[in-house]
Design an enzyme around this catalytic site. Sequence first.
Site, PDB file in Angstrom:
ATOM      1  CG  ASP A 204      -1.816   1.149   1.299  1.00 53.49           C
ATOM      2  OD1 ASP A 204      -1.939   2.199   0.312  1.00 53.49           O
ATOM      3  OD2 ASP A 204      -2.925   1.216   2.268  1.00 53.49           O
ATOM      4  CE  LYS A 226      -5.398   4.559   0.869  1.00 52.70           C
ATOM      5  NZ  LYS A 226      -5.038   3.287   0.847  1.00 52.70           N
TER       6      LYS A 226
END
Length: 311
Positions: A204, A226
């Site tokens: 991430d 993201k």
Amino acid sequence: MKLYPYALPLATPLRFAGQSLDQRHGLLIKLERDGHTGWGDCAPLPGFSHESLAQCQSALQALAAGQIDEATLPPAARFALDCARWQCEGPRRLNLPATIPLLVGTPEQQLAQFDALTTPPGEVKLKLARAPLEQEIALVYALLERQPKLLLRIDANRGWSAEQASHFAASVPPAALRYVEEPCANLNASLRVAAQHRLPLALDETTQVADYQYESLPGVRALVLKPTLIGSLARLQQLVQQARLDGVEVVLSSSFESNIGLTHLAHLAAELTPDSVPGLDTLAPLGADLLEANPWGLAKPVITESELTPL
């Protein structure tokens, strides 16, 4: 191009990466082209985005004035612009993807949130590394007691030491873990823990650095991307394609955008990662919708364009 700043109240403060937010600030982009209107949501996430909202605003105004090239836009601004252009290409039918419930707060609060779900989910995401480790391990067992076949996505936001991550991995049933997002502050430490315990690892924070380039790493089962932090939709698509060629799952994840940004993310997930359930369960804390009611059925006041003040 028109720009509309907004500030949405949060039902409960968001606490992560050393930040505490009681409002979500952002900037809507409106484009009109060939009879079509496109909206984009520029909402850099404090503590995660490298740029501020003020920097995004200045860059977008400079772009509108012809002073800079769009390639130099900060990621959150580029993501919003690309989404607005994408919407200008024509309407899209939104088949809402399934969502993974996000449990946040203390272990007691997360357990209460799980108990309040009307339909028992097959999978949940937990935000850990925020309470004493033994309490968080106890939370895992309390959830599994309620639903023995529950799968867990664990997000520790690099909050554990290697020893803590190793203890967690040794203490919880491996079959209950879908993956653990980078448990340690150091990627090499996370990879060592993953190898030692055969821990399914997801990347991430590593994907959020400005010069991130995809590479195959042992033990990495998934990338959590993201888009607000990545920027260009073309770059997002390239990362998705590279990972999938290696058999690595890609999960698109929100950054607490407004309903406008979240709807774009749902469209992107349906198009780019149709076989993966995205992490989009971040709308509930926001106290209002922008422009139109959200498609998730959450009842909120709607702030119309006439109520927003353009720059």
